[in-house]
Every structure is written in C-alpha cells, then in structure tokens.
Design an enzyme around this catalytic site. Structure first.
Site, PDB file in Angstrom:
ATOM      1  N   LYS A 234       3.558   2.477  -8.151  1.00 14.18           N
ATOM      2  CA  LYS A 234       2.163   2.036  -8.080  1.00 14.18           C
ATOM      3  C   LYS A 234       1.226   3.231  -7.878  1.00 14.18           C
ATOM      4  O   LYS A 234       0.116   3.246  -8.409  1.00 14.18           O
ATOM      5  CB  LYS A 234       1.974   1.059  -6.904  1.00 14.18           C
ATOM      6  CG  LYS A 234       2.780  -0.222  -7.057  1.00 14.18           C
ATOM      7  CD  LYS A 234       2.637  -1.118  -5.847  1.00 14.18           C
ATOM      8  CE  LYS A 234       3.364  -0.643  -4.612  1.00 14.18           C
ATOM      9  NZ  LYS A 234       4.825  -0.620  -4.670  1.00 14.18           N
TER      10      LYS A 234
ATOM     11  N   GLY B  55       5.450   4.613   0.659  1.00 16.93           N
ATOM     12  CA  GLY B  55       5.476   6.017   0.249  1.00 16.93           C
ATOM     13  C   GLY B  55       5.080   6.108  -1.204  1.00 16.93           C
ATOM     14  O   GLY B  55       5.780   5.605  -2.071  1.00 16.93           O
ATOM     15  N   HIS B  56       3.922   6.662  -1.459  1.00 18.02           N
ATOM     16  CA  HIS B  56       3.461   6.787  -2.840  1.00 18.02           C
ATOM     17  C   HIS B  56       3.586   8.240  -3.275  1.00 18.02           C
ATOM     18  O   HIS B  56       2.936   9.110  -2.722  1.00 18.02           O
ATOM     19  CB  HIS B  56       1.999   6.359  -2.959  1.00 18.02           C
ATOM     20  CG  HIS B  56       1.825   4.876  -2.905  1.00 18.02           C
ATOM     21  ND1 HIS B  56       0.604   4.262  -2.924  1.00 18.02           N
ATOM     22  CD2 HIS B  56       2.731   3.892  -2.849  1.00 18.02           C
ATOM     23  CE1 HIS B  56       0.770   2.951  -2.873  1.00 18.02           C
ATOM     24  NE2 HIS B  56       2.057   2.713  -2.816  1.00 18.02           N
TER      25      HIS B  56
ATOM     26  N   GLN C  45       4.464  -1.780  -0.893  1.00 17.82           N
ATOM     27  CA  GLN C  45       5.639  -2.662  -1.060  1.00 17.82           C
ATOM     28  C   GLN C  45       5.445  -3.543  -2.306  1.00 17.82           C
ATOM     29  O   GLN C  45       4.885  -3.064  -3.269  1.00 17.82           O
ATOM     30  CB  GLN C  45       5.911  -3.483   0.207  1.00 17.82           C
ATOM     31  CG  GLN C  45       6.384  -2.654   1.392  1.00 17.82           C
ATOM     32  CD  GLN C  45       5.271  -2.118   2.249  1.00 17.82           C
ATOM     33  OE1 GLN C  45       4.308  -2.804   2.541  1.00 17.82           O
ATOM     34  NE2 GLN C  45       5.381  -0.882   2.686  1.00 17.82           N
TER      35      GLN C  45
HETATM   36  P1  IMP Z   1       9.749  -2.673   7.212  1.00 19.48           P
HETATM   37  O1  IMP Z   1       8.577  -2.764   6.290  1.00 19.48           O
HETATM   38  O2  IMP Z   1       9.971  -1.285   7.758  1.00 19.48           O
HETATM   39  O3  IMP Z   1       9.720  -3.731   8.279  1.00 19.48           O
HETATM   40  O4  IMP Z   1      11.084  -2.983   6.354  1.00 19.48           O
HETATM   41  C1  IMP Z   1      11.355  -4.271   5.829  1.00 19.48           C
HETATM   42  C2  IMP Z   1      12.015  -4.159   4.454  1.00 19.48           C
HETATM   43  O5  IMP Z   1      11.045  -3.671   3.518  1.00 19.48           O
HETATM   44  C3  IMP Z   1      13.176  -3.184   4.389  1.00 19.48           C
HETATM   45  O6  IMP Z   1      14.117  -3.663   3.458  1.00 19.48           O
HETATM   46  C4  IMP Z   1      12.544  -1.912   3.843  1.00 19.48           C
HETATM   47  O7  IMP Z   1      13.474  -1.079   3.188  1.00 19.48           O
HETATM   48  C5  IMP Z   1      11.542  -2.493   2.877  1.00 19.48           C
HETATM   49  N1  IMP Z   1      10.396  -1.624   2.630  1.00 19.48           N
HETATM   50  C6  IMP Z   1       9.354  -1.379   3.438  1.00 19.48           C
HETATM   51  N2  IMP Z   1       8.477  -0.540   2.853  1.00 19.48           N
HETATM   52  C7  IMP Z   1       8.964  -0.269   1.639  1.00 19.48           C
HETATM   53  C8  IMP Z   1       8.480   0.514   0.532  1.00 19.48           C
HETATM   54  O8  IMP Z   1       7.405   1.115   0.553  1.00 19.48           O
HETATM   55  N3  IMP Z   1       9.290   0.543  -0.564  1.00 19.48           N
HETATM   56  C9  IMP Z   1      10.450  -0.159  -0.640  1.00 19.48           C
HETATM   57  N4  IMP Z   1      10.941  -0.892   0.352  1.00 19.48           N
HETATM   58  C10 IMP Z   1      10.194  -0.957   1.484  1.00 19.48           C
END
Ligand code: IMP
Length: 436
Positions: free
Chosen positions: A16, A40-41, A224
């Site tokens: 994105k 993370g972009h 996300q």
């Molecule tokens: P949290 O957002 O740290 O609570 O993680 C919840 C889930 O979302 C986990 O499976 C993470 O690996 C996933 N996740 C959170 N942020 C990202 C992102 O930016 N990219 C991909 N997966 C994400």
C-alpha cells in the site's frame, strides 16, 4: 474534488505504501486512521529505502500535510524516534504533521500485558507484533485509555496512569505471574514526551473539515488489511482495529459522504504474518521461491511471511466490504519464473463447496483451496509500464483476477520503484482522482 482511501485486500503487506506514494501528487493531505507502529510501509525512492511505521508516507513528499487520526494508537516514544530518524534524512515536519488529540497512547503496560497474554495462549497465540496494539485498543473500548490530550493535564494524567498501572499490575501478577510496572517512571516519561509532541497536537477532525472546505483533497492510508480487520477479518487472528474503508471515517472524523473512492491493494499472490488460517499457503519449494523473490519478511518484526497463491474469495470479499471497485495489483514480477500459477477459486470443506470466505475461522482453517492453474509467462516483467507490453500470459492472468474478483484493475506494480508501475489510463478511479 475526490477523497480516496487506499486499503489492503489480503492480510497486510500488499504494498500500500508504494501506491500511496505514487498517488500522493494528486492529494494535499495524507491521513492514517487506524493501527499503530505494527504497520510497516516500505517505500523506495531511487537508492533510498524508507520504512515508515506510524507516520503517513505522504511525509516524504514536500508540501503535503500528514495527519495521524484519532483511530491510530500511538507509542509516544516510538513516534518521536521515527520523527528523529526521518529528520536525520532531511525530512521536515514543520507545519506538516498533525496528531489527533483524541488518539490513544500505547504505554509500557500494554506491551507487558500483551507479552504475558500471548505466552499464556501457547499454540493458540495470535502471533502479534508485540507492540501493545491490542491491549491499547482494549483499554480504549473499556473506557480507561489515556489519550494524547491527557498529556497536557498533569493531574489527570497522574491519576489515570497510577490507576491503570495498579489494575495492570494486579492482572499481571494474578494471571501471568509477571513482574509489576512502576507507575511513577511511566508518568515521568510521559511528561518528558508531552512538550515535544505538543506542537503537533490538534483536533484533527475539525482541521480536516476546514481543509476540505478550503478545497484540499484527502488520501486515507490504510494499515494492515481487511482480513486482519477486527470485524471482517479472520477473527480472532486479526489486529484490533478497523482496517477497512469504514475505519477511514471513524478513525479520522471525516463523514461517509466525503469518501469518494477506494482502491484495494492486492499482491499478485498472497502472504500472511503471524497465526491464523491461510488456505492458499504453500509450504514447499514454490512457497520458498515466492518468499525469496518477493523478499517476504515482516517490515516491523523481520519475521518470514507465510506465502501462497492468490485467493479469489478473499479478495472478492474484500472488494465488497471495502467498496473497492478498483484494484492495484502489486509484485506481479515475483511470479515471472513460475511455469504454472495456481489461483484459488473457492474452497472445499467436508464434501461441500464454499464459494465465499466463511465467518468460522476454524472452518476456514480446515478448508481446502480449489485451484485453477494458469500458464506462467516465464519472462521478466520488471519495470514494464504498459499493459500491452506485458507477456500475453501475464495479461491473461490479470484479466482472470479482474473477472473473478469482480473489480477493475487500475494499476499494476512491476517493481519497487515509483516508475515501475502500469497505470491504466481511463480507469474510472483515475478519472475520479484527477477530477477537479
Ligand atoms: P497486532 O496488530 O500486533 O495485534 O497483531 C495481530 C495480527 O496482525 C498478527 O497476526 C500480526 O502479524 C498481524 N499484523 C499486524 N500488523 C501487520 C502488518 O502491518 N502487516 C501484516 N500483518 C500485520
């Protein structure tokens, strides 16, 4: 004067950041609306690579304003570090960054609770990024969160920090036998960051309203993706925010009537980080090849991403929920070497066909993907900028994705650089973007 959202259609990491970066020139303000530094972009400009976790990637474009909306959760020390790093690369924030006074703060106890809770889940763990995101949103919903505006009222802040630390310490000791946290040091560190953040803090919803009245165009930068969305994702293996286009509105205070279009971003294959069902995951050499060629490692945590084939029901669902009539397909060049490319067109579960993604995550976990194989092109597509210049099999592959997901493909990314992109002239979304 169109306002647009760029949103992920899979499990995040669709690229994105690049699409936001590319379309930025048509907008005046870029706003983040949910998530935190779990995102993370990665944006590559020439030889320079930037990984932005919290600050909208629009900050890389001189003259653009950036907003961190009320729906974002902010680790204040992390934010100041990211700002300092970007400043050291010559990026100026002067008058260009605004942080919502209603955004919630991630504090050390959120990380402590998350670590203890994830460990306690054992095999059922979510596989979070350990940034304290979930517990911070929990406090928000429980109405005990601490918001950016509280930083400037020392007595209120003191009372809230001490009350929360007391509760969290009780929880940490009783449930997880974990070490207690020190309220005084958390309070002191917040006082130290308050002065540094103050120049950037505003009622961003009102600011955005005025900006729109003055004719400014808004670009909403999703983090996300819809399958990690708290409501529409593969619950409970999701993040704790509204990662869809609806979140763009509640997470900034911009009214639904003011969002005019949505671009859904989808990789030409699929990846997922962390736990949870992923029907098209490929665990053999092909999966390894996707990871190697796509450099599929988490931008926030460095974890290897799980890799698999394009999942039509997942993206079709995303198209519907996001209202994303246009798709940007990224990383098509990663598929250049494959002789055959499977595409998941449905699922099979216990002798029955599932056409759409089931709500029951445990059903999805056991569902078998039904694949249709398409011929690969086995030629480089890196850097191609016109659809007609793509190998015929690649054009056919894109056409199939478009037909099956019922969405127009408006952009195709053929490499990490800004100019390595096919932009379909005349697509309805581009007409909308360019409309004065
Ligand atoms: P949290 O957002 O740290 O609570 O993680 C919840 C889930 O979302 C986990 O499976 C993470 O690996 C996933 N996740 C959170 N942020 C990202 C992102 O930016 N990219 C991909 N997966 C994400």
């Amino acid at each position: 004067m169109a306002n647009l959202a760029i949103v992920g259609t899979q499990w995040g990491d669709e690229g994105k950041g690049k699409i936001v970066d590319l379309l930025c020139e048509h907008f005046d303000v870029v706003a983040r609306y949910q998530g935190g530094h779990n995102a993370g972009h990665t944006v590559k400009i020439g030889e320079r690579q930037f990984v932005m976790h919290l600050i909208p990637s629009g900050i890389l474009h001189p003259g653009k304003f950036c907003v961190i909306g009320n729906g974002v959760v902010i680790d204040p020390e992390y934010l100041l570090n990211e700002m300092a790093q970007l400043e050291s690369l010559g990026i100026s924030f002067n008058g260009r960054l605004l942080i919502s006074n209603r955004a919630h703060l991630i504090l050390p106890y959120h990380r402590a609770v998350e670590k203890a809770a994830e460990e306690a889940l054992g095999d059922r763990k979510i596989g979070t990024t350990f940034r304290g995101i979930g517990p911070c949103y929990e406090d928000k919903a429980a109405r005990v969160g601490i918001r950016v505006c509280d930083l400037f009222y020392p007595e209120v802040l003191h009372e809230k920090v001490f009350a929360n630390v007391k509760t969290k310490n009780t929880l940490l000791a009783a449930l997880y036998h974990a070490e207690p946290l020190d309220a005084a040091s958390i309070y002191d560190s917040l006082q130290a960051v308050a002065d540094k953040l103050q120049p950037y803090v505003a009622d961003t919803a009102m600011w955005l309203d005025q900006a729109m009245k003055a004719g400014k165009r808004l670009l909403f930068e999703g983090a996300q993706a819809i399958h990690l969305d708290l409501d529409h994702g593969t619950y409970p293996f999701v993040t704790s925010s509204s990662a869809g286009s609806g979140g763009a509105l509640t997470g900034t205070g911009v009214a639904p009537t003011r969002l005019h279009g949505v671009i859904g971003v989808a990789k030409a294959y699929a990846t997922r980080v962390g736990g949870g069902p992923f029907p098209t995951e490929v665990k053999d050499a092909a999966g390894e090849e996707l990871r190697r060629r796509g450099y599929e490692y988490g931008a926030s945590t460095g974890r290897p991403r799980r890799c698999g084939w394009f999942d039509v029901p997942a993206v079709r669902y995303a198209r519907a929920i996001l209202g994303a009539d246009a798709l940007a397909i990224t990383k098509i060049d990663v598929l250049d070497v494959f002789k055959e490319i499977p595409v998941c067109v449905g699922y099979r579960y216990k002798n029955s066909d599932l056409k759409e993604m089931p709500a029951e995550t445990y059903v999805l976990a056991e569902a078998q993907p039904v694949y249709k194989n398409f011929p690969g092109w086995q030629k480089s597509t890196v850097g191609i900028t016109a659809l007609e210049s793509m190998p015929q099999a690649a054009q056919d592959y894109l056409k199939v994705l478009s037909e099956m997901t019922e969405a127009e493909i408006a952009m195709v990314s053929t490499g990490p650089e800004r100019n390595q992109t096919i932009v379909k002239e005349g697509s309805s979304i581009l007409k909308l973007i360019k409309k004065k």
